[in-house]
Motif scaffolding. Structure first.
Motif: not given
Length: 365
Positions: A241-253, A255-264, A358-363
């Motif tokens: 429920h609280q993965p530290a990174s995209l890698f950790a999240a993807g190891f447990f389930s 995923l569909n992954v989308f890229a975007g920029r934070v606004a508001g 997650f903040e994008r890191t390239g992983e």
């Protein structure tokens, strides 16, 4: 297996120990680290699962704990006593550590009893036989004492290897992917049996696995490794429920992954706008949605979609979907019967609990 378990001997080990890795590093060749600054503790009586992909350093860490391999940096302690570190190296046979290998490593020319008795060298022949029979009783295999390994199934051989490891009543039990050689139907029952025996013996246990579900089934806590580094440690609930990174999240389930920029304070995706949490405006973000995080309907929802394919998987269906604004299809796992009709046009609603930002890191996941 339930029948065998009913009358088992329930003697425990003499004590359970705390095993601590402090800033452990390892390299097979100069300049190529296999482990980097690992600090991790297995508490007394705890089942700790080391989880990660091939090459992440799980087995190397286990071998260091067993004394088969020596770390190049850091210390190991059992109950606050240093067993490996600068100027200190306690040999494997004096660590009160048991080891179950991936291939069981049974001696084919010895009987099951002789295999289990093999490590009890400090006892007389009769005492060793008695302890070996107690250990075989604990795994429900005393009736096979005079048989040979080749006559046993894979699951039975795994239990013999476990009996041999617990016969000396170790303070710490180490298991290197002990179920990887079993077929999927047998794996569940043997894994449940093994966990019951670990609870019964009260030894501290460290289990290596590359299977996230297995780690969640067995571990009191899980330590997730990647490229020789500790990514995250915690309970299955915490990491899921609280993965530290995209890698950790993807190891447990999945995923569909989308890229975007934070606004508001939000990130816009073709499936909706999602809270960016603590990620600041203007930052690049990755939105991950679990395949199980969709509700589907043929009449209403948040986002229109077209069904490209449906795969029946028993309890669930795996859908491949085209969504406006997406070049690549997305995937969803939905309960069978959730879509009663056969038409391709449906609606999707995303469940917020299955969205991770997650903040994008390239992983990658």
């Amino acid at each position: 297996m339930a029948t065998a378990a009913a009358g088992r001997v329930t003697a425990g080990v003499s004590f359970a120990a705390r095993l601590a890795f402090e800033h452990v590093g390892h390299a097979f060749t100069a300049g190529v680290p296999t482990l980097t600054d690992i600090s991790l503790t297995a508490e007394p009586g705890e089942v700790l699962c080391l989880l990660g992909p091939s090459g992440s350093g799980k087995t190397t860490l286990l071998r260091i704990a067993a004394g088969i391999e020596a770390q190049t940096k850091g210390r190991l302690l059992i109950n606050d006593k240093v067993i490996a570190g600068p100027g200190v190296f306690v040999p494997p046979e004096k660590r009160s550590v048991g080891l179950v290998f991936q291939d069981y490593a049974l001696f084919p020319h010895l009987t099951i009893l002789e295999n289990v008795r093999f490590g009890l060298t400090a006892l007389s022949r009769e005492e060793a036989r008695g302890e070996a029979m107690i250990s075989l009783s604990r795994v429900g295999l005393e009736r096979y004492a005079e048989s040979y390994p080749h006559s046993l199934s894979g699951g039975e051989q795994q239990r013999v290897a476990l009996a041999r490891a617990i016969a000396p009543r170790p303070a710490v039990l180490l298991m290197d992917e002990p179920f990887s050689g079993l077929d999927s139907r047998l794996k569940d029952s043997v894994r449940a049996e093994t966990l019951a025996i670990l609870r019964q013996s009260r030894a501290t246990a460290i289990v290596v696995t590359h299977d996230a579900e297995e780690a969640m089934r067995m571990g009191d806590r899980i330590a997730l490794l990647k490229d020789g580094r500790l990514v995250q440690a915690g309970t299955a609930n915490e990491i899921y429920h609280q993965p530290a990174s995209l890698f950790a999240a993807g190891f447990f389930s999945e995923l569909n992954v989308f890229a975007g920029r934070v606004a508001g304070g939000r990130v816009e995706t073709p499936l909706g706008s999602f809270d960016a949490g603590a990620i600041g405006d203007g930052a690049q973000a990755t939105v991950a949605i679990r395949l199980s995080g969709f509700d589907v309907s043929q009449t209403h929802g948040q986002t229109p979609a077209r069904v490209l394919s449906r795969r029946f998987l028993g309890v669930v269906e795996l859908l491949e979907l085209a969504v406006p604004g997406m070049e690549q299809p997305i995937r969803a796992r939905v309960r069978c019967g959730a879509l009663s009709g056969s038409g391709p046009e449906i609606w999707l609603t995303v469940r917020g609990a299955d969205v991770l930002v997650f903040e994008r890191t390239g992983e990658s996941a």
